[in-house]
Design a protein around this motif. Sequence first.
Motif, PDB file in Angstrom:
ATOM      1  N   LEU A  10       0.867  -1.179   0.000  1.00  0.00           N
ATOM      2  CA  LEU A  10       0.000   0.000   0.000  1.00  0.00           C
ATOM      3  C   LEU A  10       0.907   1.234   0.000  1.00  0.00           C
ATOM      4  O   LEU A  10       1.360   1.678   1.076  1.00  0.00           O
ATOM      5  N   PRO A  11       1.224   1.779  -1.164  1.00  0.00           N
ATOM      6  CA  PRO A  11       2.126   2.935  -1.214  1.00  0.00           C
ATOM      7  C   PRO A  11       1.593   4.103  -0.374  1.00  0.00           C
ATOM      8  O   PRO A  11       0.390   4.367  -0.336  1.00  0.00           O
ATOM      9  N   PRO A  62      18.360   9.089  -4.060  1.00  0.00           N
ATOM     10  CA  PRO A  62      17.182   9.082  -4.936  1.00  0.00           C
ATOM     11  C   PRO A  62      16.807  10.482  -5.394  1.00  0.00           C
ATOM     12  O   PRO A  62      17.001  11.466  -4.675  1.00  0.00           O
ATOM     13  N   ARG A  63      16.249  10.538  -6.601  1.00  0.00           N
ATOM     14  CA  ARG A  63      15.812  11.809  -7.167  1.00  0.00           C
ATOM     15  C   ARG A  63      14.311  11.756  -7.443  1.00  0.00           C
ATOM     16  O   ARG A  63      13.764  10.709  -7.767  1.00  0.00           O
ATOM     17  N   GLY A  64      13.674  12.921  -7.380  1.00  0.00           N
ATOM     18  CA  GLY A  64      12.251  13.008  -7.676  1.00  0.00           C
ATOM     19  C   GLY A  64      11.390  12.615  -6.486  1.00  0.00           C
ATOM     20  O   GLY A  64      11.856  12.382  -5.369  1.00  0.00           O
ATOM     21  N   ALA A  65      10.083  12.547  -6.760  1.00  0.00           N
ATOM     22  CA  ALA A  65       9.117  12.218  -5.713  1.00  0.00           C
ATOM     23  C   ALA A  65       9.327  10.785  -5.235  1.00  0.00           C
ATOM     24  O   ALA A  65       9.673   9.883  -6.010  1.00  0.00           O
ATOM     25  N   THR A  66       9.119  10.571  -3.960  1.00  0.00           N
ATOM     26  CA  THR A  66       9.324   9.255  -3.367  1.00  0.00           C
ATOM     27  C   THR A  66       8.070   8.807  -2.639  1.00  0.00           C
ATOM     28  O   THR A  66       7.248   9.617  -2.199  1.00  0.00           O
ATOM     29  N   SER A  67       7.928   7.486  -2.483  1.00  0.00           N
ATOM     30  CA  SER A  67       6.835   6.889  -1.704  1.00  0.00           C
ATOM     31  C   SER A  67       7.314   5.553  -1.156  1.00  0.00           C
ATOM     32  O   SER A  67       8.180   4.891  -1.752  1.00  0.00           O
ATOM     33  N   ARG A  68       6.768   5.193  -0.008  1.00  0.00           N
ATOM     34  CA  ARG A  68       7.090   3.882   0.574  1.00  0.00           C
ATOM     35  C   ARG A  68       6.096   2.863   0.035  1.00  0.00           C
ATOM     36  O   ARG A  68       4.885   2.999   0.207  1.00  0.00           O
ATOM     37  N   VAL A  69       6.608   1.823  -0.621  1.00  0.00           N
ATOM     38  CA  VAL A  69       5.750   0.815  -1.248  1.00  0.00           C
ATOM     39  C   VAL A  69       5.305  -0.230  -0.234  1.00  0.00           C
ATOM     40  O   VAL A  69       4.124  -0.564  -0.130  1.00  0.00           O
ATOM     41  N   THR A 117      14.983  -6.527   7.973  1.00  0.00           N
ATOM     42  CA  THR A 117      13.771  -5.815   7.591  1.00  0.00           C
ATOM     43  C   THR A 117      14.146  -4.532   6.864  1.00  0.00           C
ATOM     44  O   THR A 117      15.023  -3.781   7.315  1.00  0.00           O
ATOM     45  N   VAL A 118      13.482  -4.291   5.742  1.00  0.00           N
ATOM     46  CA  VAL A 118      13.795  -3.120   4.921  1.00  0.00           C
ATOM     47  C   VAL A 118      12.502  -2.390   4.575  1.00  0.00           C
ATOM     48  O   VAL A 118      11.410  -2.974   4.595  1.00  0.00           O
ATOM     49  N   ASP A 119      12.641  -1.104   4.256  1.00  0.00           N
ATOM     50  CA  ASP A 119      11.562  -0.311   3.669  1.00  0.00           C
ATOM     51  C   ASP A 119      11.850  -0.179   2.180  1.00  0.00           C
ATOM     52  O   ASP A 119      12.949   0.243   1.788  1.00  0.00           O
ATOM     53  N   VAL A 120      10.870  -0.549   1.360  1.00  0.00           N
ATOM     54  CA  VAL A 120      11.014  -0.435  -0.086  1.00  0.00           C
ATOM     55  C   VAL A 120      10.478   0.939  -0.486  1.00  0.00           C
ATOM     56  O   VAL A 120       9.280   1.203  -0.376  1.00  0.00           O
ATOM     57  N   ILE A 121      11.382   1.806  -0.968  1.00  0.00           N
ATOM     58  CA  ILE A 121      11.043   3.192  -1.295  1.00  0.00           C
ATOM     59  C   ILE A 121      11.218   3.383  -2.795  1.00  0.00           C
ATOM     60  O   ILE A 121      12.270   3.057  -3.358  1.00  0.00           O
ATOM     61  N   GLU A 122      10.181   3.887  -3.426  1.00  0.00           N
ATOM     62  CA  GLU A 122      10.182   4.050  -4.883  1.00  0.00           C
ATOM     63  C   GLU A 122      10.329   5.523  -5.232  1.00  0.00           C
ATOM     64  O   GLU A 122       9.737   6.400  -4.590  1.00  0.00           O
ATOM     65  N   SER A 123      11.107   5.785  -6.295  1.00  0.00           N
ATOM     66  CA  SER A 123      11.308   7.166  -6.747  1.00  0.00           C
ATOM     67  C   SER A 123      11.606   7.142  -8.233  1.00  0.00           C
ATOM     68  O   SER A 123      11.783   6.076  -8.836  1.00  0.00           O
ATOM     69  N   GLY A 124      11.674   8.336  -8.812  1.00  0.00           N
ATOM     70  CA  GLY A 124      12.033   8.460 -10.217  1.00  0.00           C
ATOM     71  C   GLY A 124      10.835   8.604 -11.120  1.00  0.00           C
ATOM     72  O   GLY A 124       9.680   8.368 -10.718  1.00  0.00           O
ATOM     73  N   PRO A 125      11.072   8.960 -12.392  1.00  0.00           N
ATOM     74  CA  PRO A 125       9.980   9.126 -13.357  1.00  0.00           C
ATOM     75  C   PRO A 125       9.372   7.788 -13.747  1.00  0.00           C
ATOM     76  O   PRO A 125       9.925   6.722 -13.464  1.00  0.00           O
ATOM     77  N   ALA A 126       8.230   7.853 -14.423  1.00  0.00           N
ATOM     78  CA  ALA A 126       7.503   6.633 -14.765  1.00  0.00           C
ATOM     79  C   ALA A 126       8.297   5.739 -15.703  1.00  0.00           C
ATOM     80  O   ALA A 126       8.147   4.518 -15.682  1.00  0.00           O
ATOM     81  N   ASP A 127       9.162   6.330 -16.574  1.00  0.00           N
ATOM     82  CA  ASP A 127       9.904   5.525 -17.537  1.00  0.00           C
ATOM     83  C   ASP A 127      11.225   5.021 -16.978  1.00  0.00           C
ATOM     84  O   ASP A 127      11.968   4.319 -17.676  1.00  0.00           O
ATOM     85  N   ALA A 128      11.557   5.336 -15.732  1.00  0.00           N
ATOM     86  CA  ALA A 128      12.795   4.859 -15.112  1.00  0.00           C
ATOM     87  C   ALA A 128      12.588   4.787 -13.599  1.00  0.00           C
ATOM     88  O   ALA A 128      13.307   5.411 -12.822  1.00  0.00           O
ATOM     89  N   ARG A 129      11.631   4.019 -13.174  1.00  0.00           N
ATOM     90  CA  ARG A 129      11.310   3.935 -11.756  1.00  0.00           C
ATOM     91  C   ARG A 129      12.360   3.099 -11.038  1.00  0.00           C
ATOM     92  O   ARG A 129      12.746   2.004 -11.498  1.00  0.00           O
TER      93      ARG A 129
END
Length: 554
Positions: free
Chosen positions: A341-342, A471-478, A487-499
């Motif tokens: 749940l991002p 990381p660059r750009g907007a981020t969210s925790r997946v 235990t890790v937190d998976v954090i997503e960032s970057g543009p849609a074409d290079a996530r």
Amino acid sequence: MDTSPTPAPDTARTAVPRPDDTSPASASAASRTTGGARRATAGRRSTAARRAAAAQSLAENRETTRRADTTGPASAGRRRRTVLLLLGLTAVTSATALVLGLLSWAPDPPEPARPLTVTEGERMAALRVTNLRDLRAGVRVTAGTGATRIELVGWVDWSRSLLYLDVGGPGAGAERGLLQRGGPVLMIRPDPVAVPTPAAPPLVPPADRWRLHRLAPGAHLAPVLDLLLDLAADRPDTTTRTAPSSAARWIARETLPAGPLDVIQAPLPTGAPAATSLATGAPSAATPAPDGETRYWLDQDARLHKLVTRLPGAGPVTMIFNRADRPTLRPVDALGGRSGLPRALTDAEQRRLDRLPARLRAQGGATVTLTAPMGTDTNLRGAGWLSWTARTAYLAVADLGVPDRRTLLRRDAAGLARADLPAVAVGGGSPEAPNRPPLPPPTGGWRNTRPGGDDLSLLVDAAVLAGSVGPRGATSRVREDIAAGRTVDVIESGPADARLRYWIDRDGSLRRLELQTDAGAWAHLDLYPAAVPRLAANPRSVAPRPSAPRSNAR
């Protein structure tokens, strides 16, 4: 004269009359005496008569008993034979009547096919919406016949367009083994030595040996997988509502373990592979109708339990759904791993992310392993080192499609250099687990490329730059996950074409870096903090080649 006090006896009362006494008193006394004698005699006679009658009756009873003892067994035998004869005649008569009844009995004719009622049409129209609402179901599929037959056992998750199946049967070919499909991305874990009959796959899929796969043109597995995913939609299918021009018809009612079901003949859902015509033959409950229409076994709640059709390139197809078998499925890493749940980062997560570059430079470097489904014909595996202080990386990369070759990749601040060598010349290892590259690096055969030319260089560049800019750009925790037992937190960032996805443990160390490739799959580098060898600068003997952005050429 007697003068004693005792009186004299009364001689008059005790005197016995004489026989010749003719006085009235004497006559009366004689009469009474004679009558008493007669009554006594009569009493004695009556008692003797009664005794004689009783004796005679007892004699007669004894004679009757003797005669009965003499004639009883023969009479009882005759009675038993008579009863047995009557019972036999009754049994013969009943059997004759039963046989005659069976010979003359005929089952009631089945109810003829007819157009759907309004209620049946509404249930048929809601079929795909019900599948989407129920999320998942167990499935068993048989497609084709003879040597081309394939069998699938596993689950379909309509809510995430996810299939997880074990593929078997004589026609399985290169796809024999485990299969996962998420949307258009197909991953297989081939097992050529698997038994021909498939079984339900393990709920937690194996982590290794998955590869991006492309089905050969005309492969009969493709339309089956498409149909499984096309059986869900977010709105009713109006093409199956009852109408004068509708092809949907009620065929029969059957009782299966799931309960009473209506068998309905109707076209395939919109967008599903078109059914082809069948060979001429009588229809049955196990095969499609001769006109090639699909048949659905539908319960009163619009749940699909069975589907029989014929697909182009696949032949006859039977799908059986277990509506009670609904486990939560876990996609493999190449499909993005477990769902989450991002959400926005918490303050603590944001601080760890901001401090990541300094943390990596303090660690110095790490050993890395590469798993990269880059394209339908390119599945890469690699091993090597990465230094955040020197901003360098050095890997040996194997392509599963070319097992006897290795590509050495060196990255520094100036760019990338690659060299293709035989596997035996760079330490060997298997294509699934190649050895780290040789030290010192070979001196010849290198070619220079610009950074960011393909998915592999993008992933390596992002890993090296994580030690400087993060990381660059907007981020969210997946989601939360596990990497190397931590235990890790998976954090997503970057543009849609290079996530990009950063797997950061609670100590602030980077454990994995993922990149979504052009093929829609996820490639990743696993990082293990360690001391790394010092690497010389890349050779510059060959001018860099121009490269198209985000291509899969190496």
